[in-house]
Design an enzyme around this catalytic site. Sequence first.
Site, PDB file in Angstrom:
ATOM      1  CE1 TYR A 132      -4.169  -1.792   0.422  1.00  0.00           C
ATOM      2  CE2 TYR A 132      -2.858  -3.216   1.854  1.00  0.00           C
ATOM      3  CZ  TYR A 132      -4.006  -2.981   1.121  1.00  0.00           C
ATOM      4  OH  TYR A 132      -4.993  -3.939   1.076  1.00  0.00           O
ATOM      5  CG  ASN A 155     -11.270  -0.956  -7.636  1.00  0.00           C
ATOM      6  OD1 ASN A 155     -11.803  -0.285  -8.517  1.00  0.00           O
ATOM      7  ND2 ASN A 155     -10.468  -1.965  -7.876  1.00  0.00           N
ATOM      8  CB  CYS A 163      -7.807  -3.171  -5.578  1.00  0.00           C
ATOM      9  SG  CYS A 163      -9.333  -4.100  -5.681  1.00  0.00           S
ATOM     10  CG  HIS A 164      -6.277  -8.922  -7.424  1.00  0.00           C
ATOM     11  ND1 HIS A 164      -6.978  -8.255  -8.401  1.00  0.00           N
ATOM     12  CD2 HIS A 164      -5.368  -9.693  -8.088  1.00  0.00           C
ATOM     13  CE1 HIS A 164      -6.539  -8.615  -9.600  1.00  0.00           C
ATOM     14  NE2 HIS A 164      -5.554  -9.480  -9.431  1.00  0.00           N
ATOM     15  CD  GLU A 191      -3.340 -11.671 -11.256  1.00  0.00           C
ATOM     16  OE1 GLU A 191      -2.323 -11.136 -10.767  1.00  0.00           O
ATOM     17  OE2 GLU A 191      -4.384 -11.057 -11.499  1.00  0.00           O
TER      18      GLU A 191
END
Lengths: 259, 187
Positions: A132, A155, A163-164, A191
Amino acid sequence: MSDRPIGDLAALRRAAPSTLLPAVLTATGLADGYVTRPSPLGDVYVAFNDEGVSAVDVATDPARFEARFAERFGRPAVPAAALPEALAARIDRAIAEGRPGALPLDLRSVTPFQAAVLAKTAEIPRGEVRPYGWVAGEIGRPGATRAVGSALARNPVPVVIPCHRVVRSDGVLGRYSLGEDANKRRLLEMEGLDVDGLAALAARGVRLVGSDTTHVYCHPTCGHARRITDAHRVEFRSAADAERAGYRACLRCRPAAAA
Amino acid sequence: MDAPPLDTLTAALAADLDGAFPDLVRLLQDDLFSGALRLTGGWADAEDVAQEAFVRAYRALQGYPPERIRALRLRGWMWTIALNLCRNRARSRARRPETALGEGVEPPDTGVGPEQAALDADGSGRLGALVAGLPWAQRRGVVLRHVVGLSYEEIAAAVERPVGTVKADVHRGLARLRAAVGTEEAP
C-alpha cells in the site's frame, strides 16, 4: 354517425415489452445497464453507461446487486437487453487480464485522490504485488498508506483495476472488497503468485531482494527479481539497507517509493 | 412498483425530473407501445418509437423551466412527440413491399402462447390489419381514441387540430372499419 367502436378495439392493446423501461433509462443516462460476465471468481455483475464500465460486483442474486448499486451510485442499474459485441469482448479481456486495457471506465464516482490510486494500481503487472505504501509514494502522497487502503476498498471496478495486487508490506494480503477476503488470494494464485512463499519471506523481515551481479534491488515479485538465481540473491529489510549496501532501485518496480 | 397517478406527476417532474421520470415511463409505456404498434404496424418499430419518444421527452423536459413542466398535459404532449415518429415509421414501412401493413405486429421468438395466437388469428389480428389499412388521419384518430383511450381533447391537442376535425376522423374511420367487417362477415 355512431361513435360506438366496432369489435373490440381496446383488445388491440399490448403491454409494453419489459425491455422498454430499462432501454429508456439507460438511453437517458438515468440508469446503468448491467450484464453478468464470467470471471476467475465465477460470474460477476458488470454495470456500464455511455462513459464506460461503472461497476464490477459479486452478489448472490440480481436484486441484491441492484440494491447495492443503487445505494452506492444513487441511480438504478437495470438489466441490459443486449451488450454491444465490441464492449463484451473488451470487458472479458479486461477481466481475464486484470487490467483495463482498451476498456473505457466510468470513474466519475471517485475523488481525484481515489482516481490517482486506481490509475497507479492499474499499472501493477499480473502476478506481481506492491505494498500500500508503494502506491502512496508513487502518487506523491507518501504516508497516505491508510488512505490508499480505503480508496482501494472502494474500488468500483475490482478485478479490472487489480486492487488485489496491493498488499501489506508485512506479507499479509489484507482485505478484499469483491466478495470475501479469500478471493484476493485466489486471484493472485491464479496469476501464478507464490502467496505462501511471499508471506514466508516477509515473515523473516525481508521486504526487497537484489542481485549481487547487477547490484539492483526489487520488490520480491517484480519480474526482474524473479530472474535472480538463488546463488546471486541478496535480501534486504528496507530500501535504505539496500542503498547502504551500494544497490540501486529497479527502474521497473521502483521499490524506493515503498514506505 | 406502482407509479403515481398522472395528475400528480407533473409536479413531481418539475421538482425532481430524474427521480420522477421513470414513473412517467411506467405510467405511459403501455399506451405508447400499444398506439405505436397499431400506427406503425410492426412490433420492432413500436419498440423503437416508444423508446425514442420517451428519450426525446426527457431531453425536452431537461430544457423546460419547472412552471412549464407543471402546466404540461402529459398524455397529449407525449403523443405529439410519438405521432411524428410513428408517421415516419409507417411511411417507411409502406415503402417496403415485403412487409405489408399489419404484419409483424406480434413479438418475435413466439413470445405469444397458443391461446393468444388463436385469439389474434381470428379476432384482433384481422381487426388490427383493418386498422392498419385506414388512411393516416383516421387511423390516428381511431387508435388514439379507442386503443389508447385518449379523450378527444387530448387527441386534438396532440395532433394540433380542432376537436371537431378529430371527431370526424374517428367517425369516418369507425364507419370504414364497420363496412370492412360487415363485408368479411357476409357469407
